[in-house]
Enzyme design. Sequence first.
Site, PDB file in Angstrom:
ATOM      1  N   ILE A 133      -3.754   4.096   2.012  1.00 25.42           N
ATOM      2  CA  ILE A 133      -4.367   4.221   3.321  1.00 25.42           C
ATOM      3  C   ILE A 133      -5.670   5.199   3.983  1.00 25.42           C
ATOM      4  O   ILE A 133      -5.876   5.446   4.601  1.00 25.42           O
ATOM      5  CB  ILE A 133      -2.685   4.914   4.343  1.00 25.42           C
ATOM      6  N   HIS A 185       1.082  -1.135   0.162  1.00 34.76           N
ATOM      7  CA  HIS A 185       0.319   0.230   0.125  1.00 34.76           C
ATOM      8  C   HIS A 185       0.677   1.491  -0.132  1.00 34.76           C
ATOM      9  O   HIS A 185       1.895   1.425   0.320  1.00 34.76           O
ATOM     10  CB  HIS A 185      -0.983  -0.235   0.905  1.00 34.76           C
ATOM     11  N   CYS A 186       0.431   2.574  -0.383  1.00 30.55           N
ATOM     12  CA  CYS A 186       0.909   3.229  -0.484  1.00 30.55           C
ATOM     13  C   CYS A 186      -0.187   4.639   0.149  1.00 30.55           C
ATOM     14  O   CYS A 186      -1.529   4.192   0.783  1.00 30.55           O
ATOM     15  CB  CYS A 186       1.796   4.123  -1.852  1.00 30.55           C
ATOM     16  N   HIS A 187      -0.434   6.027  -0.461  1.00 27.28           N
ATOM     17  CA  HIS A 187      -1.243   6.807   0.387  1.00 27.28           C
ATOM     18  C   HIS A 187      -2.652   6.771  -0.675  1.00 27.28           C
ATOM     19  O   HIS A 187      -3.794   6.761  -0.311  1.00 27.28           O
ATOM     20  CB  HIS A 187      -0.488   8.336  -0.483  1.00 27.28           C
TER      21      HIS A 187
END
Lengths: 85, 307
Positions: free
Chosen positions: B293, B264-266
């Site tokens: 996220i 995952h990232c932003h």
Amino acid sequence: MSDHPTDFTGDVCAAIRGAITTRIPDARVEVTGGGGHYSIEVRSSEFSGKTMLASQRLVYAAITHLMAGDRPPVHAVDRLTTKSD
Amino acid sequence: MPLSERQRADFERVVRANDVVLFMKGNRRFPQCGFSATVVGILDKLTSTYETVNILEDPAVRDGMKEFSSWPTFPQLYVKGEFLGGCDIVKDMYASGELQKKLGVAETPVSAPRVTLSAAAVKAFMEAGSDVGSDVLRLEIDAAFNADLHFAPKADGDFEVQCAGVSLHVAHASAGRADGISIDFVQAPSGMAFKIDNPNQPPRVKPIHPKELKPMLDAKSIELFDVRPEDERAIASIAQSKPLDPKGMSYLLGLDKKTAVALHCHHGVRSRLAAEQLLREGFTNVYNLEGGIEAWSREVDPAVSRY
């Protein structure tokens, strides 16, 4: 359709037909189009036994002068069909 | 203006230096004419390695290649030093499978592909195909395994597959990639849709939503990694995620390649690229947290800050 300026004056379809029949005497030629874009159908016994590449080259060789330079009457041949019958 | 010997030698070198060279208007990413775009589209389906020469950048190349090839238009395709032709010829050669042979990517099966249709798919095809005139149901699967199922005129080289009364035309170039597929007609979020299950398809990044990921994390059946740098992790992070710092990276690469791994990232974009990289490393069960996220905070844990 895009616009392709040319200095050529006269009937481009007729010029294409004439150029092809000069080079391939028994050719029956149909030309449609305008605005620099043309579709050409050529029937001739010259094409029998030739590949599509060789047949199309023969036609292109006949009309090269109409496609040369910066403002040619023929900007693109949208569809070139060669038939040997 | 006749071609000089030197120019001729230069062109000869270019068409021999690479197996596949396309002289075109524009480049592969931005073709500047429809005919060039068509040929790029065909080549992209067959091979990832070909060179293009933008003839608009150099009038000497533009005029010279017309004479070199005895061909007054562009694009011009060369394969292994041989001039194949322009757009029309390339299209015909692609449809007949001849281009694939020239490129050495021929996927010519000895027989038609085996296809399985579910009863629901058969019914849907029967209904959809009742008023299409002479068009046939066609399936194409490109080199990236994107399947395209549509009604269209039949093309040269098509394999005609009969299945429970339905006639399916599989494009010649797609036959190898289509062998063994099954087609179903199922309820999808946006309505009923065809679902194609292709056993030939290499693993892909699977999208996963926060609410699906949560129970897997709780059951410890998946490993979650955070591809964001330390400064972003300081603002907000998911408790069960590991950072992909050198330590996290070496832990990840040490895992069994079949392990379920989520990234995952932003917002889910950077992690998707990283997930695709993991597939290239040989991982087969890779997920991307859709929405990142940000979505996790909205849908699972509002205690995680949004930024």
